[in-house]
Write an enzyme that holds these catalytic residues in place. Structure first.
Site, PDB file in Angstrom:
ATOM      1  N   ASP A  41      -2.089  -0.518 -20.847  1.00 50.15           N
ATOM      2  CA  ASP A  41      -3.689  -0.756 -20.950  1.00 50.15           C
ATOM      3  C   ASP A  41      -4.197   0.635 -21.434  1.00 50.15           C
ATOM      4  O   ASP A  41      -3.770   1.560 -20.576  1.00 50.15           O
ATOM      5  CB  ASP A  41      -4.615  -1.185 -19.869  1.00 50.15           C
ATOM      6  N   ASP A  73      -0.258  -3.874 -23.859  1.00 52.41           N
ATOM      7  CA  ASP A  73      -1.140  -4.890 -22.939  1.00 52.41           C
ATOM      8  C   ASP A  73      -2.805  -4.563 -23.207  1.00 52.41           C
ATOM      9  O   ASP A  73      -2.912  -4.457 -24.889  1.00 52.41           O
ATOM     10  CB  ASP A  73      -1.256  -4.027 -21.728  1.00 52.41           C
ATOM     11  N   ARG A  80     -10.891 -11.576 -25.856  1.00 48.54           N
ATOM     12  CA  ARG A  80     -10.482 -12.413 -24.668  1.00 48.54           C
ATOM     13  C   ARG A  80     -11.250 -12.576 -23.954  1.00 48.54           C
ATOM     14  O   ARG A  80     -11.861 -11.334 -23.255  1.00 48.54           O
ATOM     15  CB  ARG A  80      -9.525 -12.724 -23.890  1.00 48.54           C
TER      16      ARG A  80
END
Length: 377
Positions: free
Chosen positions: A195, A216, A271
């Protein structure tokens, strides 16, 4: 006699004013004079330890080609107000399997910046095994930006992080600008859970013009208010995400703006994910002017069914998603991907504004449920 006293006093004051080394307070005729803190440069294999030891004595901390010992955090927490940290050359980190972080910074009115050509090189391939934080080697997180107030991090180039890069927590009015995160090597060498920016329990986070290639989320907002993510170029990851929200000590997301971003060759584009059976709220989130290309799973995915990191297929209503704006999200996904997927519990998604959505190339989902008025799937 009086003239001699005056000359002595002037000399003493002058000496205090020009003393650039860290110094204790001097007292002249009952007046406290604090000498200015030093500008300090640290380098090599001893640089990290010396910087940690002297960090509160330095107004400017320059880290030049520092080698951080294995299992050691470059601990720049608790800096004095107004401190500047400058990375020069290449900062490297010796190998150990541990949780990290490799770097940690906190304080008020702090500036962290990279000099021209500087690089923070995690050499993540030493840890990569395709499992990220889910097993295999224990991998250190990279950069804790915790408890930073009215501060900025700018022009930092990070290469090959072992796992997650920036953990932003407990921040108030923090700006990150000109950040490059280059984990492209992880695509073929087992990078996972890399991330770029994880945000939690913060108020006022402004991330502008980052360039990210990772495996990610480009951004994951788990909790927080007044978060802005603008001008991002995100490649190779899981998309720009809210969540997953739920199951933590702070489960409120309120006021997030994602604007003028490109997402390419990623699993997902936009998302939002909330945790199955959890409580909390997601409100006031805006995705505007987002361009997608090469998306392999979902162009837009909004679901309330996450459990243990995976969807259950059954949404729950404990974390409602309200006041969502999707405006001009456009582009293409692969033929095996789904253009848009919405899975909301009954009544748990409301007051959405949905306009200018034009995603092509993929399949139309037949499993969408709980779609609020105005949105489409």
């Amino acid at each position: 006699m009086a003239s001699s006293f005056k000359l002595g006093l002037i000399a003493l004051l002058g000496a205090a004013a020009v003393n650039a080394a860290p110094a204790a307070e001097a007292n002249v005729l009952g007046t406290s004079l604090l000498a200015p803190r030093a500008s300090c440069t640290f380098s090599g294999t001893t640089g990290a330890a010396a910087a940690i030891k002297s960090k509160t004595s330095c107004s400017t901390i320059t880290l030049s080609n520092v080698v951080v010992p294995a299992g050691t955090t470059l601990d720049l927490t608790g800096l004095k107000t107004g401190t500047t940290v400058i990375f020069e050359g290449t900062t490297t980190f010796d190998y150990k399997e541990w949780e990290g972080p490799l770097i940690s910074v906190s304080g008020t009115s702090i500036t962290v910046q990279g000099a021209a050509g500087a690089q923070l090189n995690g050499d993540g391939a030493r840890w990569w095994d395709g499992k990220g934080g889910n097993g295999g080697k224990k991998k250190p997180k990279f950069f804790n930006a915790h408890s930073l107030t009215n501060s900025k991090i700018e022009n930092i180039y990070i290469k090959n992080s072992p796992v997650q890069v920036f953990s932003i927590n407990g921040a108030k009015e923090l700006t990150l600008s000109g950040i490059t995160i280059d984990n492209a090597d992880g695509d073929s060498q087992g990078g996972h859970n890399t991330d770029a920016f994880d945000v939690g329990s913060s108020d006022g986070v402004y991330i502008t013009s980052p360039i990210v290639h990772n495996q990610d989320d480009c951004l994951a907002v788990n909790s927080g208010t007044n978060v802005h993510f603008t001008g991002a170029q995100c490649t190779g990851g899981h998309g720009i995400s809210i969540g997953s929200v739920g199951g933590r000590s702070d489960n409120v997301v309120n006021g997030v703006t994602v604007e003028n971003c490109t997402i390419k060759n990623s699993q997902n584009g936009v998302r939002i994910k909330t945790v199955y059976g959890a409580t909390g709220s997601v409100k006031g989130v805006t995705y505007k002017d987002i361009t997608l290309s090469g998306i392999t799973k979902y162009g837009i995915v909004i679901e309330q069914d996450y459990k243990n990191g995976s969807p259950t297929g059954t949404p729950t209503n404990g974390v409602p998603i309200t006041g969502l704006t999707i405006d001009n999200v456009h582009g293409s996904v692969s033929s095996s991907a789904t253009d848009t997927y919405i899975l909301c519990a009954s009544g748990a998604c409301s007051n959405w504004s949905w306009s200018g959505v034009a995603i092509t190339g993929g399949e139309t989902s037949k499993k969408c449920t709980g779609i609020p008025s105005g949105a489409s799937c």
